[in-house]
Design an enzyme around this catalytic site. Structure first.
Site, PDB file in Angstrom:
ATOM      1  N   HIS A 187     -12.030  20.949 -14.699  1.00 24.08           N
ATOM      2  CA  HIS A 187     -11.645  19.194 -14.919  1.00 24.08           C
ATOM      3  C   HIS A 187     -10.135  18.579 -14.701  1.00 24.08           C
ATOM      4  O   HIS A 187      -8.725  19.401 -14.990  1.00 24.08           O
ATOM      5  CB  HIS A 187     -11.601  18.885 -16.539  1.00 24.08           C
ATOM      6  N   CYS A 196     -13.862  20.347 -23.299  1.00 22.31           N
ATOM      7  CA  CYS A 196     -13.374  21.056 -22.679  1.00 22.31           C
ATOM      8  C   CYS A 196     -12.227  19.568 -21.807  1.00 22.31           C
ATOM      9  O   CYS A 196     -11.347  20.535 -21.119  1.00 22.31           O
ATOM     10  CB  CYS A 196     -13.777  21.696 -21.770  1.00 22.31           C
TER      11      CYS A 196
END
Length: 363
Positions: free
Chosen positions: A253, A158
């Protein structure tokens, strides 16, 4: 499509499995007809199995709530009921490799969120906008497995989604060295703030295995399918070094990245390359594809998780603060949604691509 494909979700009770459930609730191509999890959840309804640990903002879709949870190890029984499966099981890597191959050998395509097969040479690791042609390796994988329709495809880690798309848009300028520090949300560990008290007022400077993934996985994505070797050969440049930190954010993120180029592009050229970058999902208008894959934000304090993580329903990438550096040529900030683009959403888009390419079909 006149008839939806029948989909099973392996590891359906975990956080990524739950995200699959919500994202697929009204999908135009795929219909969740089966949920599977560990033996301790088997036999319960899905609603019973996730009672007290449902982590999504949305309610459990009514249709799935009443489904009986099957034991993920019941490969033959599950394979008889579905056209393909999404895999988000929580096991050891060896166990994951084994069970995903069992499903593939039972002639069920597996689109996996897990890392166990990311470095299997004939398993494509796909970001649909970046390397859709890597699906060509599936024919060699099927030769090895002895299957006609079964195979395994995976999505990458990810956190690399927050900077690898920008570097891909800039490949023509020949990036040579990259430093990427990622500030990663707690949902990447399958947690919410309720079950992660250790993160409050804290930054944790270690996430097991993340730095190796961050440095290596983009190289496979930028590689090529070698018909002689019957596998994907990773790229050799740029060299990436990384540090990965867990921060007190639920979703999103963020990456702080530095990059050197062999060519010497201007800021205007770099921004133009980002904004113009598009891929096969956009051309095919796949259901989960963002209209705009990468956006560039000009404000000094963007991208921010609060404002930008849900760009294009979490499937788009946000880049900002592109500026010259004293040691490297350029530095920038990237942001991606870790459970939409980075996990379940990215795998769903991958499955849509594989359906469009003819690798996934009804039995």
């Amino acid at each position: 499509m006149s008839e939806k494909l029948k989909v099973g979700i392996l590891g359906a009770t975990g956080m990524v499995g739950q995200r699959y459930i919500t994202l697929l609730a009204d999908h135009p191509w795929f219909d969740v007809v089966l949920v599977a999890a560990s033996p301790r959840s088997a036999g319960k309804t899905y609603g019973q199995a996730v009672a007290g640990r449902w982590k999504m903002e949305e309610d459990i879709p009514a249709k799935v709530k009443g489904l009986k949870v099957l034991d993920v190890n019941q490969v033959t029984e599950i394979a008889a009921q579905v056209d393909f499966v999404f895999s988000a099981v929580s096991m050891s890597k060896a166990e994951i490799r084994q069970i995903e191959e069992e499903y593939a050998k039972a002639e069920i395509p597996v689109v996996s969120n897990n890392s166990a097969h990311r470095w299997t040479p004939d398993v494509p690791m796909i970001v649909p906008e970046i390397n859709p042609e890597h699906s060509e390796v599936i024919k060699y994988q099927r030769e090895r497995l002895g299957t006609k329709r079964g195979f395994i495809a995976v999505k990458p880690n990810c956190s690399i989604q927050s900077y690898a798309p920008a570097l891909t848009a800039w490949r023509k300028f020949e990036p040579t060295q990259v430093v990427a520090t990622t500030y990663q949300a707690i949902s990447g560990a399958g947690k919410t703030f309720k079950d992660a008290p250790e993160i409050l007022n804290n930054v944790i400077p270690f996430i097991s295995g993340e730095e190796e993934k961050s440095e290596k996985e983009p190289m496979k994505i930028w590689g090529y399918v070698d018909p002689q070797k019957k596998e994907i050969v990773p790229a050799t440049a740029p060299v990436i070094t990384s540090q990965c930190l867990r921060v007190a954010v639920l979703y999103g993120h963020t990456a702080a990245a530095f990059v050197n180029f062999k060519q010497k592009p201007s800021k205007e050229e770099l921004i133009a390359a980002l904004e113009a970058y598009s891929g096969v999902p956009q051309k095919l208008n796949l259901p989960s594809a963002p209209k705009q894959f990468i956006q560039y934000l000009t404000e000094d304090d963007r991208p921010q998780v609060r404002y930008d993580v849900n760009f294009e329903h979490g499937m788009g990438i946000s880049i900002g603060r592109l500026r010259p550096d004293k040691i490297f040529d350029w530095k920038f900030i990237g942001l991606s949604h870790n459970t939409a683009r980075g996990a379940a959403g990215g795998a769903i888009l991958c499955a849509e691509l594989l359906k469009a390419q003819g690798y996934i079909s009804a039995k």
